[in-house]
Scaffold this motif. Sequence first.
Motif, PDB file in Angstrom:
ATOM      1  N   GLU A  95      51.327  17.629  24.811  1.00  0.00           N
ATOM      2  CA  GLU A  95      50.898  16.926  23.511  1.00  0.00           C
ATOM      3  C   GLU A  95      50.614  17.031  22.354  1.00  0.00           C
ATOM      4  OE1 GLU A  95      52.605  13.674  22.408  1.00  0.00           O
ATOM      5  OE2 GLU A  95      53.442  13.006  24.664  1.00  0.00           O
ATOM      6  N   GLU A 129      41.696   7.350  24.385  1.00  0.00           N
ATOM      7  CA  GLU A 129      41.855   7.871  24.150  1.00  0.00           C
ATOM      8  C   GLU A 129      43.461   7.367  23.477  1.00  0.00           C
ATOM      9  OE1 GLU A 129      44.821  10.945  23.307  1.00  0.00           O
ATOM     10  OE2 GLU A 129      42.864  11.242  24.488  1.00  0.00           O
ATOM     11  N   ARG A 130      44.002   8.006  21.888  1.00  0.00           N
ATOM     12  CA  ARG A 130      44.898   7.336  21.109  1.00  0.00           C
ATOM     13  C   ARG A 130      47.228   7.705  21.885  1.00  0.00           C
ATOM     14  NH1 ARG A 130      47.975  10.705  17.946  1.00  0.00           N
ATOM     15  NH2 ARG A 130      47.031  12.765  17.795  1.00  0.00           N
ATOM     16  N   ILE A 131      46.410   8.724  22.676  1.00  0.00           N
ATOM     17  CA  ILE A 131      47.938   9.147  22.977  1.00  0.00           C
ATOM     18  C   ILE A 131      48.714   8.740  23.894  1.00  0.00           C
ATOM     19  CG2 ILE A 131      49.397  10.924  23.568  1.00  0.00           C
ATOM     20  CD1 ILE A 131      47.429  13.196  21.319  1.00  0.00           C
ATOM     21  N   GLU A 132      49.837   7.505  23.748  1.00  0.00           N
ATOM     22  CA  GLU A 132      50.090   6.737  25.250  1.00  0.00           C
ATOM     23  C   GLU A 132      49.981   7.838  27.089  1.00  0.00           C
ATOM     24  OE1 GLU A 132      52.638   2.931  26.311  1.00  0.00           O
ATOM     25  OE2 GLU A 132      52.954   3.988  25.226  1.00  0.00           O
ATOM     26  N   SER A 133      50.876   8.728  26.637  1.00  0.00           N
ATOM     27  CA  SER A 133      51.207   9.689  28.078  1.00  0.00           C
ATOM     28  C   SER A 133      49.687  10.168  28.545  1.00  0.00           C
ATOM     29  CB  SER A 133      52.214  10.898  27.335  1.00  0.00           C
ATOM     30  OG  SER A 133      51.867  11.353  26.709  1.00  0.00           O
ATOM     31  N   TYR A 135      46.408   9.319  28.240  1.00  0.00           N
ATOM     32  CA  TYR A 135      46.327   7.947  28.485  1.00  0.00           C
ATOM     33  C   TYR A 135      46.616   7.423  29.963  1.00  0.00           C
ATOM     34  CZ  TYR A 135      46.263   2.968  29.218  1.00  0.00           C
ATOM     35  OH  TYR A 135      45.713   1.056  30.075  1.00  0.00           O
ATOM     36  N   LYS A 136      47.513   7.601  30.067  1.00  0.00           N
ATOM     37  CA  LYS A 136      48.361   6.674  31.214  1.00  0.00           C
ATOM     38  C   LYS A 136      47.926   7.918  32.451  1.00  0.00           C
ATOM     39  CE  LYS A 136      52.485   3.932  30.226  1.00  0.00           C
ATOM     40  NZ  LYS A 136      53.808   3.961  29.610  1.00  0.00           N
ATOM     41  N   LYS A 157      44.303   7.246  32.869  1.00  0.00           N
ATOM     42  CA  LYS A 157      43.832   6.533  33.688  1.00  0.00           C
ATOM     43  C   LYS A 157      44.176   6.529  35.166  1.00  0.00           C
ATOM     44  CE  LYS A 157      44.251   1.396  33.474  1.00  0.00           C
ATOM     45  NZ  LYS A 157      45.467   0.318  32.647  1.00  0.00           N
ATOM     46  N   HIS A 198      43.606   2.135  25.889  1.00  0.00           N
ATOM     47  CA  HIS A 198      44.583   2.387  25.027  1.00  0.00           C
ATOM     48  C   HIS A 198      44.586   2.783  23.200  1.00  0.00           C
ATOM     49  CE1 HIS A 198      48.829   3.685  23.606  1.00  0.00           C
ATOM     50  NE2 HIS A 198      48.553   4.343  22.974  1.00  0.00           N
TER      51      HIS A 198
END
Length: 214
Positions: free
Chosen positions: A54, A107-111, A113-114, A117, A130
């Motif tokens: 990313e 974290e702003r970027i979802e991928s 963040y996941k 986590k 997120h």
Amino acid sequence: MLEERKKMVEDLVARNYIKTEKVKKAMEKVPRENFVPPEHRMSAYLDQPLPIGEGQTISAPHMVAMMCEVLDLERGMKVLEVGTGCGYHAAVVAEIIGEEGKLYTIERIESLYKRAKEKLKDYKQVKVIHADGTEGWEEAAPYDRIYVTAAAPDVPEPLKRQLKVGGKLLIPVGRDRFYQDLLLVEKLSEDNFKTKNLGGVAFVPLIGKYGWRF
């Protein structure tokens, strides 16, 4: 890769990036290879940033060590991290503040963040969020320490508001994508701050309402 990790820590001690036993123990304990993409696993203990997808990077180990030392983290502190990335820096901080501490990391970027986590699931003192980190995380404020792992055009006002009086905020600030100043901001009172420039650094841009807008 335990031997490589030990050698990395010894090198950071020798170069005076690691100054305290608490930072040394934390960096000895956290397996950096678990936080980098599989294709970069063999480079995990080189002292350099690595791509994590990313368009983002994991900071070089010396930068993680330096930021932890400057923040003067203690067990039991409540900390806000803006820019979780892969989660490595958060894991090191979590080791220092201990189970009695609390780390909120955004974290702003979802991928990412996941992924973070999942990587941080065993750290019960860490909450991965997120959201737009430039707005901070009001519901858990105020914080003893706040640190930002991406470069902002200015120090975001919400982060200054959410810092405890007596607290410290560490953030790269600058308008050049490849060179910024690392600023340590201490909150002396609700409206009075002292800022110290710790020198040049290079971070990815901080994107958000109070950061860059690309």
